[in-house]
Write an enzyme that holds these catalytic residues in place. Structure first.
Site, short mmCIF file in Angstrom:
data_model
loop_
_atom_site.label_atom_id
_atom_site.label_comp_id
_atom_site.label_asym_id
_atom_site.label_seq_id
_atom_site.Cartn_x
_atom_site.Cartn_y
_atom_site.Cartn_z
CG ASP A 29 -2.24 0.60 1.04
OD1 ASP A 29 -2.40 1.36 0.07
OD2 ASP A 29 -3.15 0.32 1.84
CG ASP A 30 -0.57 4.79 0.51
OD1 ASP A 30 -1.40 4.43 -0.34
OD2 ASP A 30 -0.88 5.53 1.46
CB CYS A 76 -6.73 2.26 -1.73
SG CYS A 76 -5.38 2.92 -0.73
CG HIS A 130 -10.35 0.02 -0.20
ND1 HIS A 130 -9.20 0.68 0.19
CD2 HIS A 130 -11.35 0.56 0.55
CE1 HIS A 130 -9.49 1.58 1.11
NE2 HIS A 130 -10.79 1.52 1.35
CG ASP A 318 -2.23 0.89 -3.31
OD1 ASP A 318 -1.18 1.52 -3.05
OD2 ASP A 318 -3.25 0.94 -2.59
CG HIS A 319 -1.86 4.61 -5.00
ND1 HIS A 319 -1.25 5.07 -3.86
CD2 HIS A 319 -3.05 4.11 -4.59
CE1 HIS A 319 -2.03 4.87 -2.83
NE2 HIS A 319 -3.14 4.27 -3.23
#
Length: 510
Positions: A29-30, A76, A130, A318-319
């Site tokens: 994540d992130d 997300c 998510h 995810d980004h």
């Protein structure tokens, strides 16, 4: 066919299933591509300490490393939904953290579901979809066995945006990502010799939370980032000539109690205190290295059980994430730092010596890549309206880049982000070409059309990465770029289909 023939056929099919490659599917994540393996022109920061990511780097060294992979929306649920279905946000109709793609977009087959339907046992843990309503609680149809979530012991709270927890205090109350890693080890054991699923191919999805806010990690990981090694971002102000609609006031960070006390407005060309910025950057890096250590644990267990040579391993964040560049934080934008994220795929026998590509790739490309790598039935390209089609793709298999990392490929990557401007629903469509990032913020109609109105424009951005890799100057209104802007606008409106080169089977449509 007589009974003996049926039995022979069944045995053949069972043997084919048992001989298939497994899949280990990491999500983080992130995670921006601030990993040692990304050092070079695609690294997201000019000012940084040495990044400690030895385990992810080791995986990258035997993978197809995608130096320029782009998410389809930098937040997300939309990003994960897009990757997991192989379809873009305007097809899934997911732009927020609330709605479920099967309700709004269609009954689309997901990556773990497809492997499950092809004889694999699919197991998920941590954050893959998510959680909550956005996935109907982890999309139950995608999994063969009950989904696993870790127990929170209060370390991850809204009180503080980051915390270095003394290692001794974590023995009885471990962090969630530690629990997720341990669950991954238990799950792998189930497929090992003597386990209940011995001989059955697996699809194991392991979703780590950090470095998502709050940046919580064992205190020992601070050792990799001495205070004097962490620097302020070189560009603390918004890009010149940036339209207001492009900005995010990073409410996600400001909601934490320690940040709220600073009374930061999140406004354009405002910044957080230097000491706070340095602390947040150091904490992000430490949380990143904590996750790297857990990836290493799972990879080592994969080797211990003898799965290393017959398991496809994919890894993605995810980004991206903004760490004070432009005075901006979190994701929620169309800037390079938000849309550019790390992705790599290890395929035994094909990528063992490591392959690096600078070609533009997209997160929708992963689904067809894994399908082809596992030698499953290939996926057709989706038609313009695929709401009633359960299985198709809007990305392109990356396997040709393994054979030729510099070969003919798509010449643009597409992302988007929703906004509201002057009480009007707006969508920012952005396109990354080899040299430029071009964005138009236009009026957008949601249900039932889900279409942009290209004639109602709220802002335009053009960044020249040849001379401005940090995207500090919006040159969309510079007369010297006028002709280029027209060309890029035409290309953006034509969309992703027009950016894919004809590649025989790649272009077959339902």
């Amino acid at each position: 066919m007589d009974f003996k023939g049926i039995l022979t056929c069944m045995c053949f099919l069972l043997g084919a299933v048992r001989g298939r490659k497994n899949v280990l599917f990491f999500a983080v994540d992130d995670l921006r591509p601030e990993l040692t393996c990304y050092e070079g022109q695609d690294f997201p920061s000019q000012v940084h300490p040495p990044i400690h990511s030895p385990n992810i780097d080791k995986l990258a060294a035997k993978s197809l490393l995608l130096k320029r992979a782009y998410v389809q929306q930098a937040v997300c649920s939309p990003s994960r939904t897009s990757l997991l279905t192989g379809r873009r946000p305007d097809t899934t109709h997911i732009y927020d953290l609330v709605h479920y793609f099967r309700d709004l977009g269609g009954n689309f087959t997901t990556i773990p579901q497809y492997f499950k339907e092809n004889g694999y046992i699919s197991a998920g843990m941590g954050k893959i979809f998510h959680p909550g309503s956005a996935s109907n609680h982890d999309d139950p149809i995608s999994w063969s066995i009950p989904y696993y979530h870790a127990t929170e012991y209060g370390w991850e709270s809204k009180k503080k945006s980051w915390a270095a927890i003394p290692d001794d205090e974590l023995k009885d109350k471990p962090l969630v990502d530690y629990q997720i890693a341990k669950q991954a080890l238990k799950t792998l054991k189930m497929f090992a010799k003597g386990g209940p699923h011995e001989g059955t191919p697996f699809f194991i999805a392991v979703g780590f939370h950090r470095p998502h806010l709050p940046f919580v990690f064992p205190e020992s990981f601070l050792q990799y980032y001495p205070k004097n090694s962490v620097k302020l971002p070189p560009n603390p102000y918004a890009p010149s000539q940036m339209p207001d609609v492009a900005w995010s006031s990073y409410g996600e960070l400001r909601a934490y109690a320690d940040q709220n006390r600073l009374n930061a407005s999140g406004g354009i060309n405002t910044t957080l205190p230097d000491t706070d910025i340095l602390e947040l950057r150091r904490a992000y890096y430490s949380a990143l290295s904590w996750t790297d250590s857990l990836v290493g644990q799972v990879m080592e267990e994969l080797k211990t059980y003898g799965f290393e040579n017959d398991t496809i391993v994919s890894f993605w964040g995810d980004h991206g994430w903004q760490l004070g560049e432009h005075g901006e934080w979190c994701k929620h934008t169309n800037f390079e730092l938000a849309t550019h994220a790390p992705m790599m795929v290890h395929i035994p026998g094909m990528t063992d010596n490591g392959i690096v590509t600078e070609q533009l790739t997209e997160y929708v490309d992963l689904f067809p890549t894994l399908v082809e790598a596992a030698e499953l039935e290939p996926m057709p390209l989706c038609p313009e309206n695929s709401s009633e089609i359960e299985l198709c793709r809007e990305g392109t298999s990356l396997i040709p880049l393994i054979k030729n990392p510099k070969g003919l490929w798509k010449d643009a990557a597409f992302s988007q982000y929703p906004r509201t401007a002057n009480r009007t629903k707006v969508m920012g469509y952005t396109m990354r070409t080899n040299r430029y990032r071009y964005t138009e913020w236009v009026k957008f109609s949601y249900a039932p059309k889900y279409k942009p109105d290209w004639d109602t424009v709220f802002g335009v951005e053009l960044y020249d990465h040849g001379s401005d890799p940090e995207e500090n100057r919006n040159v969309a209104y510079d007369s010297t770029y006028a002709a280029l802007r027209i060309d890029l606008s035409v290309k953006l409106h034509a969309g992703w289909r027009a950016a894919i080169p004809p590649q025989n089977e790649q272009m077959k449509v339902l």
